[in-house]
Write a protein that holds these residues in place. Structure first.
Motif, PDB file in Angstrom:
ATOM      1  N   ILE A 274     100.805  -7.871 -52.684  1.00 27.22           N
ATOM      2  CA  ILE A 274     100.367  -7.838 -51.321  1.00 27.22           C
ATOM      3  C   ILE A 274     100.233  -6.537 -50.965  1.00 27.22           C
ATOM      4  O   ILE A 274      99.361  -6.150 -50.197  1.00 27.22           O
ATOM      5  CB  ILE A 274     101.301  -8.668 -50.620  1.00 27.22           C
ATOM      6  CG1 ILE A 274     101.173 -10.357 -50.826  1.00 27.22           C
ATOM      7  CG2 ILE A 274     101.238  -8.476 -49.039  1.00 27.22           C
ATOM      8  CD1 ILE A 274     102.188 -11.124 -50.223  1.00 27.22           C
ATOM      9  N   ARG A 275     101.210  -5.473 -51.343  1.00 28.01           N
ATOM     10  CA  ARG A 275     101.193  -4.382 -50.953  1.00 28.01           C
ATOM     11  C   ARG A 275      99.904  -3.587 -51.408  1.00 28.01           C
ATOM     12  O   ARG A 275      99.391  -2.676 -50.728  1.00 28.01           O
ATOM     13  CB  ARG A 275     102.435  -3.533 -51.438  1.00 28.01           C
ATOM     14  CG  ARG A 275     102.682  -2.118 -50.854  1.00 28.01           C
ATOM     15  CD  ARG A 275     104.026  -1.731 -51.237  1.00 28.01           C
ATOM     16  NE  ARG A 275     104.309  -1.594 -52.714  1.00 28.01           N
ATOM     17  CZ  ARG A 275     105.057  -2.361 -53.139  1.00 28.01           C
ATOM     18  NH1 ARG A 275     105.637  -3.253 -52.745  1.00 28.01           N
ATOM     19  NH2 ARG A 275     105.188  -2.257 -54.620  1.00 28.01           N
ATOM     20  N   GLY A 276      99.521  -4.057 -52.675  1.00 27.73           N
ATOM     21  CA  GLY A 276      98.344  -3.257 -53.398  1.00 27.73           C
ATOM     22  C   GLY A 276      96.996  -3.795 -52.643  1.00 27.73           C
ATOM     23  O   GLY A 276      96.451  -2.740 -52.221  1.00 27.73           O
ATOM     24  N   ALA A 277      96.982  -4.813 -52.396  1.00 30.25           N
ATOM     25  CA  ALA A 277      95.779  -5.096 -51.545  1.00 30.25           C
ATOM     26  C   ALA A 277      95.858  -4.663 -50.011  1.00 30.25           C
ATOM     27  O   ALA A 277      94.644  -4.459 -49.725  1.00 30.25           O
ATOM     28  CB  ALA A 277      95.813  -6.784 -51.437  1.00 30.25           C
ATOM     29  N   LEU A 291      87.044  -9.263 -48.510  1.00 26.02           N
ATOM     30  CA  LEU A 291      87.247 -10.591 -48.582  1.00 26.02           C
ATOM     31  C   LEU A 291      88.290 -10.978 -49.981  1.00 26.02           C
ATOM     32  O   LEU A 291      89.052 -12.131 -49.904  1.00 26.02           O
ATOM     33  CB  LEU A 291      86.222 -11.793 -48.788  1.00 26.02           C
ATOM     34  CG  LEU A 291      85.239 -11.456 -47.250  1.00 26.02           C
ATOM     35  CD1 LEU A 291      83.894 -12.359 -47.283  1.00 26.02           C
ATOM     36  CD2 LEU A 291      86.041 -11.917 -46.238  1.00 26.02           C
ATOM     37  N   ARG A 292      87.989 -10.599 -50.684  1.00 24.65           N
ATOM     38  CA  ARG A 292      88.464 -10.922 -52.202  1.00 24.65           C
ATOM     39  C   ARG A 292      90.008 -10.562 -52.051  1.00 24.65           C
ATOM     40  O   ARG A 292      91.013 -11.441 -52.489  1.00 24.65           O
ATOM     41  CB  ARG A 292      87.968 -10.212 -53.492  1.00 24.65           C
ATOM     42  CG  ARG A 292      88.616 -10.552 -54.720  1.00 24.65           C
ATOM     43  CD  ARG A 292      87.754 -10.508 -55.883  1.00 24.65           C
ATOM     44  NE  ARG A 292      87.368  -9.015 -55.971  1.00 24.65           N
ATOM     45  CZ  ARG A 292      87.925  -8.034 -56.378  1.00 24.65           C
ATOM     46  NH1 ARG A 292      89.133  -8.337 -57.038  1.00 24.65           N
ATOM     47  NH2 ARG A 292      87.668  -6.713 -56.566  1.00 24.65           N
ATOM     48  N   PHE A 293      90.425  -9.184 -51.480  1.00 20.78           N
ATOM     49  CA  PHE A 293      91.638  -8.854 -51.352  1.00 20.78           C
ATOM     50  C   PHE A 293      92.238  -9.423 -50.327  1.00 20.78           C
ATOM     51  O   PHE A 293      93.694  -9.855 -50.327  1.00 20.78           O
ATOM     52  CB  PHE A 293      91.678  -7.250 -51.007  1.00 20.78           C
ATOM     53  CG  PHE A 293      91.310  -6.349 -52.098  1.00 20.78           C
ATOM     54  CD1 PHE A 293      91.872  -6.640 -53.521  1.00 20.78           C
ATOM     55  CD2 PHE A 293      90.244  -5.423 -52.176  1.00 20.78           C
ATOM     56  CE1 PHE A 293      91.638  -5.837 -54.678  1.00 20.78           C
ATOM     57  CE2 PHE A 293      89.708  -4.707 -53.334  1.00 20.78           C
ATOM     58  CZ  PHE A 293      90.507  -4.874 -54.326  1.00 20.78           C
ATOM     59  N   ALA A 294      91.555  -9.940 -49.394  1.00 22.80           N
ATOM     60  CA  ALA A 294      92.355 -10.707 -48.128  1.00 22.80           C
ATOM     61  C   ALA A 294      92.864 -12.197 -48.728  1.00 22.80           C
ATOM     62  O   ALA A 294      93.914 -12.615 -48.401  1.00 22.80           O
ATOM     63  CB  ALA A 294      91.469 -10.861 -47.126  1.00 22.80           C
ATOM     64  N   GLY A 295      91.911 -12.500 -49.884  1.00 22.07           N
ATOM     65  CA  GLY A 295      92.273 -13.922 -50.329  1.00 22.07           C
ATOM     66  C   GLY A 295      93.445 -13.780 -51.166  1.00 22.07           C
ATOM     67  O   GLY A 295      94.310 -14.741 -51.171  1.00 22.07           O
ATOM     68  N   ASN A 296      93.506 -12.562 -51.968  1.00 20.01           N
ATOM     69  CA  ASN A 296      94.765 -12.377 -52.806  1.00 20.01           C
ATOM     70  C   ASN A 296      95.954 -12.423 -51.737  1.00 20.01           C
ATOM     71  O   ASN A 296      97.061 -12.799 -52.367  1.00 20.01           O
ATOM     72  CB  ASN A 296      94.479 -10.994 -53.593  1.00 20.01           C
ATOM     73  CG  ASN A 296      93.516 -11.147 -54.595  1.00 20.01           C
ATOM     74  OD1 ASN A 296      93.115 -11.884 -55.103  1.00 20.01           O
ATOM     75  ND2 ASN A 296      93.033  -9.960 -55.120  1.00 20.01           N
ATOM     76  N   ILE A 297      96.055 -11.654 -50.640  1.00 20.19           N
ATOM     77  CA  ILE A 297      97.115 -11.420 -49.898  1.00 20.19           C
ATOM     78  C   ILE A 297      97.493 -13.181 -49.503  1.00 20.19           C
ATOM     79  O   ILE A 297      98.768 -13.334 -49.445  1.00 20.19           O
ATOM     80  CB  ILE A 297      96.626 -10.894 -48.362  1.00 20.19           C
ATOM     81  CG1 ILE A 297      96.658  -9.297 -49.036  1.00 20.19           C
ATOM     82  CG2 ILE A 297      97.929 -10.971 -47.608  1.00 20.19           C
ATOM     83  CD1 ILE A 297      96.281  -8.202 -48.052  1.00 20.19           C
TER      84      ILE A 297
END
Length: 472
Positions: A274-277, A291-297
């Protein structure tokens, strides 16, 4: 030496020695008691005869009266009496009369007439106005040949004109003394044995109560689930409550420390993702990457929430020593409810609820529903599209064995012994991601709480999870 045995030995010594001393004392008192009662009867008899003989002795007509014949006839009588089990076939009293000088005038035995008995205590003391009695042996070498003599004064007004003595051999009392001693010995022995039996039962109960509490403490110290022994009040109940409170406090402290450590370890990975994204989202990037990083979070946050919830559920189960409710649960209906709630994920699979209607177990319905839900979720993660899921159940002695088969890849041999280990998980075939690793651990804990067990292994065509639960 066990505590119960030490208590019994102390009780045995106390009861045995006390019983022995009391019994021996009472036994020693029987003989003098019987003789004292006999002496009291001789006193009454002598005084009665003194009144009967007074007039004949006063008139000097004792020898010419009918009394000698009466005494002779009395000595020849055979009563044939049965006195409390002792047969009496002859009279044993000897009666003799002396004048004021102690000369024998009349003797029921017919052997002492004319002899001087003035020196015998029964005559000597009576002539002096005192209570006259003596005990003399018929044979000097035989202590059992003693005879009791009791004298009574024959009076003419205030003047003592003679003495009448009545005697009885102590050997005639011996059968009654022995009979009383035998009965007392049996009764006393029986009471001592009964007392020792009660002491033994008390020691056995106390030892058993302590053993149950000891086994409970040992099981708790080894991390096993055990039921607290129940006692009906008293110090044992207080001791059991104190041990339980101590267990709760000690386990609670250790449990919190262990879970804080494991939770911290497991939170590192999703928090790092979460911190990396989040750091990457702070900069400029294409919409697709954002959007991909938000989905990871979002997915990692969902993973955190699932991890916390499952840890809480597992903690509640692990801390419990028994079921809060124990009711009949129909397995087929429970499986049907779970399948109905997962219809969306089951559309591409072949599902079969083959649990027989008579499969009813005793347990806590809420926990069993969570348990089967975890098994079903685990099976869905490893079953490919078009694969088969099949619930079944069979009777196994006093239990029901519920099985869940899922068609899929076999579990690697190295992973089989670790499947119920906390936080251990295998990658899912489609995504390669791992779960929290708490599902099967939760199932195993619930099974143990119900007195059952969980087994997961490879079978032909897939994997089968087998849950053993107590039958209703």
């Amino acid at each position: 030496m066990p505590l119960g045995l030490r208590i019994f030995l102390a009780y045995f010594l106390f009861v045995g020695l006390t019983g022995y001393f009391v019994l021996s004392t009472v036994m020693d008192e029987i003989r003098p008691g019987v003789r004292q009662s006999t002496e009291e009867t001789l006193v009454d008899t002598a005084n009665l005869l003194a009144e009967i003989l007074r007039d004949d002795l006063k008139n000097g007509s004792l020898a010419q009266s009918h009394l000698p014949e009466l005494l002779k006839a009395y000595g020849a009588r055979s009563p044939q009496a049965d006195i409390w089990g002792v047969r009496k076939n002859a009279v044993n009293h000897r009666i003799y009369v002396t004048d004021a000088r102690g000369i024998v005038l009349l003797d029921s035995a017919g052997s002492a007439v004319g002899q001087d008995y003035s020196r015998w205590n029964d005559v000597y003391l009576t002539l002096q106005g005192k209570y006259g009695a003596r005990s003399s042996r018929e044979s000097a070498d035989d202590p059992d040949s003693s005879v009791m003599y009791v004298g009574a004064p024959i009076r003419d007004g205030e003047k003592i004109i003679g003495v009448v003595s009545v005697s009885k051999p102590n050997r005639t009392l011996q059968p009654y003394i022995e009979r009383s001693q035998r009965r007392l010995a049996w009764l006393g022995g029986g009471l001592i044995v009964l007392g020792l039996l009660v002491g033994g039962l008390l020691s056995w109960w106390l030892s058993g109560a302590l053993r149950r509490l000891t086994r409970y403490a040992q099981a708790v110290s080894e991390g096993q689930r055990a039921e607290l022994p129940h006692y009906r009040g008293g110090e044992m109940a207080q001791l059991a409550d104190a041990v339980e409170r101590m267990r709760v406090q000690l386990e609670g402290k250790a449990y919190v420390e262990r879970y804080v450590h494991t939770l911290t370890h497991e939170l590192k990975s999703p928090l790092a993702a979460i911190r990396g994204a989040a750091e990457l989202l702070e900069g400029e990037m294409p919409t697709e990457q954002r959007l991909r990083f938000a989905g990871n979070i979002t997915s990692e946050s969902r993973r955190l929430q699932q991890l916390v919830e499952r840890l809480l559920n597992l903690a509640q189960v692990e801390q419990r020593q028994g079921l809060e409710a124990n009711e009949p649960v129909v397995l087929r209906e429970l499986v049907a409810e779970l399948l109905q709630g997962n219809l969306a994920r089951l559309e591409s699979l072949q599902v079969d609820n083959a649990v027989p209607p008579e499969a009813v177990v005793d347990g806590e319905a809420f926990l069993l529903r969570q348990t089967l839900g975890n098994l079903l979720e685990n099976a869905l993660d490893f079953t490919p599209a078009g694969g088969t899921l099949r619930f079944g159940a069979e009777r196994a002695g006093k239990s029901w064995r519920l099985t869940l088969f899922n068609q899929g890849q076999a579990i690697p041999d190295f992973a089989l012994p670790r499947l119920t280990e906390r936080f251990y998980s295998l990658p899912r075939p489609g995504s390669g991601r791992k779960s929290t690793g708490l599902g099967l651990n939760f199932v195993a804990e619930v099974a143990a709480l119900h007195g059952g067990s969980l087994h997961v292994g490879n079978v032909e065509g897939g994997v089968e999870a087998s849950l053993l639960l107590p039958a209703h």
